[in-house]
Design an enzyme around this catalytic site. Sequence first.
Site, PDB file in Angstrom:
ATOM      1  N   ASP A   9       0.861  -1.184   0.000  1.00  0.00           N
ATOM      2  CA  ASP A   9       0.000   0.000   0.000  1.00  0.00           C
ATOM      3  C   ASP A   9       0.893   1.229   0.000  1.00  0.00           C
ATOM      4  OD1 ASP A   9      -1.969  -1.868   0.246  1.00  0.00           O
ATOM      5  OD2 ASP A   9      -2.685  -1.217   2.207  1.00  0.00           O
ATOM      6  N   ASP A 131     -15.316  -4.362  -1.182  1.00  0.00           N
ATOM      7  CA  ASP A 131     -14.882  -3.964   0.158  1.00  0.00           C
ATOM      8  C   ASP A 131     -16.114  -3.865   1.042  1.00  0.00           C
ATOM      9  OD1 ASP A 131     -12.291  -3.747  -0.884  1.00  0.00           O
ATOM     10  OD2 ASP A 131     -12.663  -1.690  -1.528  1.00  0.00           O
TER      11      ASP A 131
END
Length: 239
Positions: A9, A131
């Site tokens: 990330d 998500d």
Amino acid sequence: MIELIPAIDIIDGKCVRLSQGDYGSKKVYNENPVEVAKEFEANGIRRLHVVDLDGAASHHVVNYRTLDLIASRTSLIIDFGGGLKSDEDLIIAFENGAQMVTGGSIAVRNPDLFCRWIDRYGSGKIILGADVKDRRIAVNGWKVESTCELFPFLKDYTQKGIEKVICTDISCDGMLAGPSLDLYKEILAEHPTLYLIASGGVSSIADIEALHEAGVPAVIFGKALYEGRITLKELQAFL
């Protein structure tokens, strides 16, 4: 064998991790994501999940130079997500070395565009990002909970040609408390041919073993690796 997909990330070109998508919880693990990726590759990893967290927050691709550096200095198969909102964003991602891209918010906000991407690039290159928070799809870097329910969302997109889904339980992500095993079993019971990529909560090699035994095709993990809960040596058993 379950496919192992470490995550990198990125914020400001650095390798970071968040807890439950909270940008205020940011922890920098390495200033140089390329070195992280090269270490993964040296230990037998073949696939990488790269998330542009700046892009997710700003609704357009930001860290494409970092993507390009990772892609040009390794042979890893990279899927890239975060802030993909336009045809231009996809072109940038693919031109800078992504072999696949993940769309989450765009699949909720602009399904027509997302479906055009599936038609244009094929289901091998377009991954659906689901998500989940309380079984609803969250968007905009997980900051907004939509009205989309997970299972109708998955059914709709599998009917439109999606074959690969990254499903992240936001309540688990970055918490090192174990993955949502029951949720993934439920998804696979309804969609047995889906290439389901579990994401969020992996805290140990035992979690990966449990996902493998449940028939989950692939798993994304990050913090457990960066915090030393899982070692690259331990992962050799799955490679």
